[in-house]
Scaffold this motif. Structure first.
Motif, short mmCIF file in Angstrom:
data_model
loop_
_atom_site.label_atom_id
_atom_site.label_comp_id
_atom_site.label_asym_id
_atom_site.label_seq_id
_atom_site.Cartn_x
_atom_site.Cartn_y
_atom_site.Cartn_z
N UNK A 111 -68.50 107.20 67.91
CA UNK A 111 -67.35 107.10 68.80
C UNK A 111 -66.40 105.99 68.36
N UNK A 112 -66.95 104.87 67.91
CA UNK A 112 -66.11 103.78 67.43
C UNK A 112 -65.29 104.21 66.23
N UNK A 113 -65.89 104.99 65.35
CA UNK A 113 -65.17 105.51 64.19
C UNK A 113 -64.10 106.52 64.65
N UNK A 114 -64.46 107.35 65.58
CA UNK A 114 -63.52 108.35 66.09
C UNK A 114 -62.31 107.74 66.76
N UNK A 115 -62.49 106.67 67.48
CA UNK A 115 -61.38 105.99 68.14
C UNK A 115 -60.62 105.07 67.20
N UNK A 120 -70.93 107.13 54.70
CA UNK A 120 -71.93 106.25 55.31
C UNK A 120 -72.45 106.86 56.60
N UNK A 121 -71.58 107.52 57.37
CA UNK A 121 -72.02 108.15 58.61
C UNK A 121 -73.01 109.28 58.31
N UNK A 122 -72.75 110.05 57.25
CA UNK A 122 -73.68 111.12 56.90
C UNK A 122 -75.02 110.56 56.44
N UNK A 123 -74.98 109.48 55.68
CA UNK A 123 -76.22 108.83 55.24
C UNK A 123 -76.97 108.26 56.43
N UNK A 124 -76.24 107.64 57.36
CA UNK A 124 -76.86 107.10 58.57
C UNK A 124 -77.50 108.21 59.40
N UNK A 184 -83.09 105.33 71.23
CA UNK A 184 -82.35 104.18 70.71
C UNK A 184 -81.54 104.58 69.49
N UNK A 185 -82.15 105.34 68.58
CA UNK A 185 -81.44 105.78 67.38
C UNK A 185 -80.23 106.63 67.73
N UNK A 186 -80.42 107.56 68.64
CA UNK A 186 -79.31 108.44 69.02
C UNK A 186 -78.21 107.66 69.72
N UNK A 187 -78.57 106.73 70.57
CA UNK A 187 -77.56 105.93 71.28
C UNK A 187 -76.74 105.10 70.29
N UNK A 188 -77.38 104.45 69.35
CA UNK A 188 -76.67 103.65 68.36
C UNK A 188 -75.76 104.52 67.51
#
Length: 49
Positions: free
Chosen positions: A41-45, A10-14, A31-35
């Motif tokens: 980062x949430x996935x990484x943590x 899903x991250x790759x598709x996003x 905005x896209x880059x920030x989101x």
């Protein structure tokens, strides 16, 4: 061939969708880059599985 959606896929598709969207609407790139970075980062943590 089966299509399974894990969070990694899903991250790759996003990333692909945000990349295309940034080409189409470059002023929304910040905005896209920030989101994307916040979600990555949430996935990484481990906050999102």
């Amino acid at each position: 061939m089966t299509l399974s959606f894990s969070l990694k896929n899903i991250i790759y598709i996003l990333a692909l969708i945000l990349g295309i969207a940034s080409i189409v609407a470059p002023r929304f790139l910040n905005i896209f880059v920030a989101i994307f970075l916040i979600a990555y980062a949430a996935v990484g943590f481990g906050l999102i599985r």
